[in-house]
Design a protein around this motif. Structure first.
Motif, PDB file in Angstrom:
ATOM      1  N   GLU A  30       0.846  -1.203   0.000  1.00  0.00           N
ATOM      2  CA  GLU A  30       0.000   0.000   0.000  1.00  0.00           C
ATOM      3  C   GLU A  30       0.881   1.251   0.000  1.00  0.00           C
ATOM      4  OE1 GLU A  30      -3.520   0.540   2.918  1.00  0.00           O
ATOM      5  OE2 GLU A  30      -1.877   1.771   3.684  1.00  0.00           O
ATOM      6  N   THR A  31       0.498   2.241  -0.789  1.00  0.00           N
ATOM      7  CA  THR A  31       1.267   3.495  -0.821  1.00  0.00           C
ATOM      8  C   THR A  31       0.381   4.672  -0.426  1.00  0.00           C
ATOM      9  OG1 THR A  31       0.757   4.078  -3.104  1.00  0.00           O
ATOM     10  CG2 THR A  31       2.670   2.631  -2.753  1.00  0.00           C
ATOM     11  N   VAL A  32       1.023   5.816  -0.352  1.00  0.00           N
ATOM     12  CA  VAL A  32       0.338   7.052   0.029  1.00  0.00           C
ATOM     13  C   VAL A  32      -0.846   7.344  -0.898  1.00  0.00           C
ATOM     14  CG1 VAL A  32       1.971   8.463  -1.316  1.00  0.00           C
ATOM     15  CG2 VAL A  32       0.758   9.502   0.575  1.00  0.00           C
ATOM     16  N   ARG A  35      -3.917   5.304   0.064  1.00  0.00           N
ATOM     17  CA  ARG A  35      -4.576   5.843   1.267  1.00  0.00           C
ATOM     18  C   ARG A  35      -5.255   7.174   0.952  1.00  0.00           C
ATOM     19  NH1 ARG A  35       0.383   3.912   3.062  1.00  0.00           N
ATOM     20  NH2 ARG A  35       1.258   6.013   3.106  1.00  0.00           N
ATOM     21  N   GLU A 322       8.321   5.983   0.284  1.00  0.00           N
ATOM     22  CA  GLU A 322       7.864   4.584   0.311  1.00  0.00           C
ATOM     23  C   GLU A 322       8.418   3.839  -0.899  1.00  0.00           C
ATOM     24  OE1 GLU A 322       3.508   4.811   2.430  1.00  0.00           O
ATOM     25  OE2 GLU A 322       3.653   5.535   0.385  1.00  0.00           O
ATOM     26  N   MET A 341       6.681   9.211   6.924  1.00  0.00           N
ATOM     27  CA  MET A 341       5.327   8.653   7.017  1.00  0.00           C
ATOM     28  C   MET A 341       5.309   7.448   7.961  1.00  0.00           C
ATOM     29  SD  MET A 341       3.701   8.863   3.243  1.00  0.00           S
ATOM     30  CE  MET A 341       4.646   9.680   1.982  1.00  0.00           C
ATOM     31  N   SER A 343       3.759   4.960   7.733  1.00  0.00           N
ATOM     32  CA  SER A 343       3.578   3.733   6.946  1.00  0.00           C
ATOM     33  C   SER A 343       4.900   3.051   6.623  1.00  0.00           C
ATOM     34  CB  SER A 343       2.905   4.102   5.623  1.00  0.00           C
ATOM     35  OG  SER A 343       3.740   5.012   4.909  1.00  0.00           O
ATOM     36  N   LEU A 344       6.019   3.749   6.815  1.00  0.00           N
ATOM     37  CA  LEU A 344       7.286   3.250   6.261  1.00  0.00           C
ATOM     38  C   LEU A 344       7.747   1.930   6.888  1.00  0.00           C
ATOM     39  CD1 LEU A 344       9.108   6.637   5.679  1.00  0.00           C
ATOM     40  CD2 LEU A 344       8.714   4.877   3.956  1.00  0.00           C
ATOM     41  N   LYS A 346       5.906  -0.463   7.838  1.00  0.00           N
ATOM     42  CA  LYS A 346       5.133  -1.538   7.208  1.00  0.00           C
ATOM     43  C   LYS A 346       5.686  -1.842   5.817  1.00  0.00           C
ATOM     44  CE  LYS A 346       0.338  -2.847   6.777  1.00  0.00           C
ATOM     45  NZ  LYS A 346      -0.953  -2.329   6.380  1.00  0.00           N
ATOM     46  N   VAL A 347       6.018  -0.799   5.069  1.00  0.00           N
ATOM     47  CA  VAL A 347       6.590  -1.020   3.729  1.00  0.00           C
ATOM     48  C   VAL A 347       7.925  -1.754   3.863  1.00  0.00           C
ATOM     49  CG1 VAL A 347       7.386   0.062   1.588  1.00  0.00           C
ATOM     50  CG2 VAL A 347       5.477   1.069   2.844  1.00  0.00           C
ATOM     51  N   CYS A 350       7.697  -5.392   4.170  1.00  0.00           N
ATOM     52  CA  CYS A 350       7.332  -6.138   2.957  1.00  0.00           C
ATOM     53  C   CYS A 350       8.591  -6.601   2.213  1.00  0.00           C
ATOM     54  CB  CYS A 350       6.494  -5.283   2.029  1.00  0.00           C
ATOM     55  SG  CYS A 350       4.889  -4.879   2.709  1.00  0.00           S
TER      56      CYS A 350
END
Ligand code: SF4
Ligand code: MSK
Length: 632
Positions: A30-32, A35, A322, A341, A343-344, A346-347, A350
């Motif tokens: 998932e990326t920015v 979202r 990301e 972010m 989210s990083l 989580k990325v 991966c």
């Protein structure tokens, strides 16, 4: 996840970005943009600044069309609500950059005390110049003693004991008079942020004009205080940037080396990682692990800091952070703070990437926290680089995609470097402006924002400006965009108008000069002040402007406001959340001209924004008695 609905070409103009968005989809990352799509359509109350959750009588929303809903529970009307929200944005932005500046003061103090073994004074001359500005007697004192004295006085600038921060001495006198009349001369840096939060508590300052003046004072405390201290001390501790060649885009990552990405804003950590990456023991260890070297690359403003001083290549700007991990080629992502972010982590998970947070102020899900302080920085930096090396064996070759070859760019245009390139003074620059070869200058700054096709605003705006003989200086993520667009090489002079082209060829410089990170917008302020002083005029008289075509951050709002309050008309791409108050919109777009002799312009179309900037510059030229093509 709605990845299928997104077309990479509609999201970014960058080809490395497009390739990585496609790979992210394949890898189910998932990326920015995913979202952003999930969050759309945004709340129209929030977009207009008409929602408030300051107290527990709310949250409240004001619907301008509803006769029953025109006030919050406390009685706040649209003007008050929008102003309070805006002041809080500015306070947060000022706090961020100024707290960054404070960390540099902290390191300087520890260096002076002999407690920061990995750090040293790299520019003793600049240290002494700054110390003299602060009224410190340097004769017979060692660098370390001066460092201690200067750190003490700068710490005081953050506090509340002074009537004005000391850096206002750099402000042209005409400008300072305006600030004095308006009562916006910034006092302690922290004091202004604290007062902004106080004033916006329910039931304190309920006059929107008075609130906005406080926002201006708060922003000035950052621009001429916290950020300026951050820039100057980074130069003292890590070196004044000088022009150098480097590279840009995701192609700077290497197949055969340990790739470490540095992200955030503050060079305090990244400089130590750089030192560790040069350590012969660690280079030998990298070889043992089958890598032919250790490759550092930056993103965002930490990237700008190490690019300006060390020539470390730049992997990308805000929306590439990301995607850099999606290459599958990154052993470690080392972050400090701001614009990182959440989210990083989580990325990173991966892929095989290890993410490390390093500041006590900024922790992230999915990151290992290795706290770096001035005292332990050397040892911890070596640990982080070693861990990255040991992670090289975990890279899965089949999952790696490094798109493109890197592009060349030139960086390192500090004020000192610009003056040197001009032969020792700003006179040739001023003469070129007077002669009309350079019509004026624009500082293009700020971020990426998924609401705008990545880098499209920067490209269109800057290309049109240089084609019209306007010199561009840039910082932050805007600077990465123009480098990726090939505008930071001397050959880009061919894209400039004939006058600017002639000057660039003469000096061997690109038409777009990289002045650093977001805090380094203070360099632009100092340069503008120097030109105004040289001409014996105010900053607002100069044929200059600022622009943030793709801004997203609270810090950008603060920067835009201190630019305007310093007399620089500022053009914004995305609309700030003030449209709920007609009074405030009118003030921002026009009324401020009577207050600060500068104002905001909001124009989402970068081509139209460029036309407006060109006309603004030509109008200023006419007022200065210079030849002008202004359309009246
Ligand atoms: Fe509502 Fe006023 Fe409280 Fe804001 S401060 S949440 S407008 S009552
Ligand atoms: S990093 S504030 S996205 S420029 Fe300075 Fe980039 Fe904006 Fe952060």
């Amino acid at each position: 996840m709605k990845a299928e609905a997104l077309v990479a070409k509609d999201l970014t103009i960058t080809t490395d970005g497009q390739a990585m968005i496609d790979k992210a989809r394949k890898d189910n990352v998932e990326t920015v943009w995913d979202r952003y799509q999930a969050q759309s359509k945004h709340c129209s109350f929030c977009e207009a600044g008409l929602s408030c959750r300051i107290c527990a009588m709310g949250p409240c929303r004001i619907n301008p069309k509803d006769p029953e809903g025109k006030r919050g529970v406390c009685g706040a009307d649209a003007d008050i609500m929008v102003a309070r929200n805006f002041v809080r944005m500015v306070a947060a932005g000022a706090a961020s950059h100024s707290d960054h500046g404070r960390d540099l003061v902290e390191v300087l103090k520890r260096v002076g005390e002999g407690k920061a073994s990995g750090y040293s004074i790299k520019e003793p001359e600049k240290l002494r110049t700054l110390a003299k500005e602060y009224g410190i007697e340097c004769e017979g004192k060692s660098d370390l003693e001066i460092a201690r004295n200067l750190a003490y006085l700068m710490e005081e600038d953050f506090g509340t004991r002074l009537d004005a921060i000391r850096m206002v001495n750099r402000v042209p006198s005409a400008r300072l008079e305006i600030w004095k009349k308006l009562g916006v001369v910034p006092r302690g840096i922290d004091r202004e942020t604290s007062e902004s939060l106080h004033r916006t508590h329910m039931g304190v300052d309920n006059d929107w004009v008075s609130l906005l003046l406080q926002a201006a004072r708060n922003a000035l405390a950052d621009g001429w205080g916290g950020s300026m201290i951050g820039t100057d001390l980074s130069d003292v501790l890590f070196g004044i940037p000088i022009p150098k060649e480097s590279a840009v885009n995701l192609g700077v990552l290497k197949h055969d080396e340990v790739n470490i990405i540095l992200h955030g804003h503050n060079p305090v950590v990244s400089e130590m990682i750089y030192n560790a990456s040069q350590d012969p023991r660690l280079l030998a260890l990298a070889k043992e692990y089958g890598a032919s070297g250790i490759n550092l690359a930056g993103v965002c403003c930490t990237g700008n800091e190490v690019l300006m001083r060390k020539g470390i290549p730049m992997a990308g700007n805000h929306l590439m952070t990301e995607l850099a991990l999606v290459t599958g080629a990154v052993e470690a992502l080392i972050v400090d703070y701001q614009c990182i972010m959440p989210s990083l982590g989580k990325v990173a998970q991966c892929y095989h990437t290890k993410m490390f947070s390093t500041s006590s102020k900024a922790k992230f899900p999915g990151a290992e926290h290795v706290e770096i302080t001035p005292e332990n920085a050397k040892e911890k930096a070596e640990y982080l680089v070693e861990t990255a090396i040991r992670n090289f064996k975990n890279r899965i070759k089949e999952r790696v995609l490094i798109p493109e070859k890197p592009l060349k760019q030139f960086t390192g245009f500090s004020i000192e470097a610009i003056i040197k390139a001009l032969g020792g003074s700003i006179t040739p620059l001023v003469d070129a402006i007077k002669a009309g070869k350079i019509r004026g200058a624009v500082g293009v700054v700020g971020c990426n924002n998924p609401k705008i096709k990545q880098d499209s605003g920067h490209r269109a705006l800057v290309r049109k400006l240089i084609a019209n003989d306007i010199l561009v200086v840039d910082t932050g993520c805007a600077a990465v965009a123009t480098a990726k667009d090939g505008l930071k090489v001397p050959e880009a002079a061919q894209l400039a108008g004939s006058g600017l082209k002639e000057i660039c060829i003469l000096l061997g410089i690109p038409p777009v000069l990289h002045m650093g990170s977001c805090v380094d917008n203070s360099r632009i302020m100092v340069l503008a002040a120097a030109i105004a002083n040289h001409l014996g005029t105010d900053i607002s008289d100069l044929p200059i402007a600022a622009s943030a075509p793709e801004w997203y951050s609270e810090k950008a709002v603060t920067i835009a406001l201190y630019a305007v309050a310093s007399g620089i008309t500022t053009f914004l791409g995305p609309t700030p959340p003030i449209t709920g108050s007609k009074n405030i919109v009118d003030m921002a777009l026009g009324g401020l001209e009577n207050v600060f002799k500068a104002h905001f312009v909001v124009e989402a179309d970068p081509n139209k924004a460029a036309d407006l900037i060109i006309n603004h510059i030509e109008t200023k030229r006419a007022k200065l008695g210079l030849d002008s093509k202004a359309k009246v």
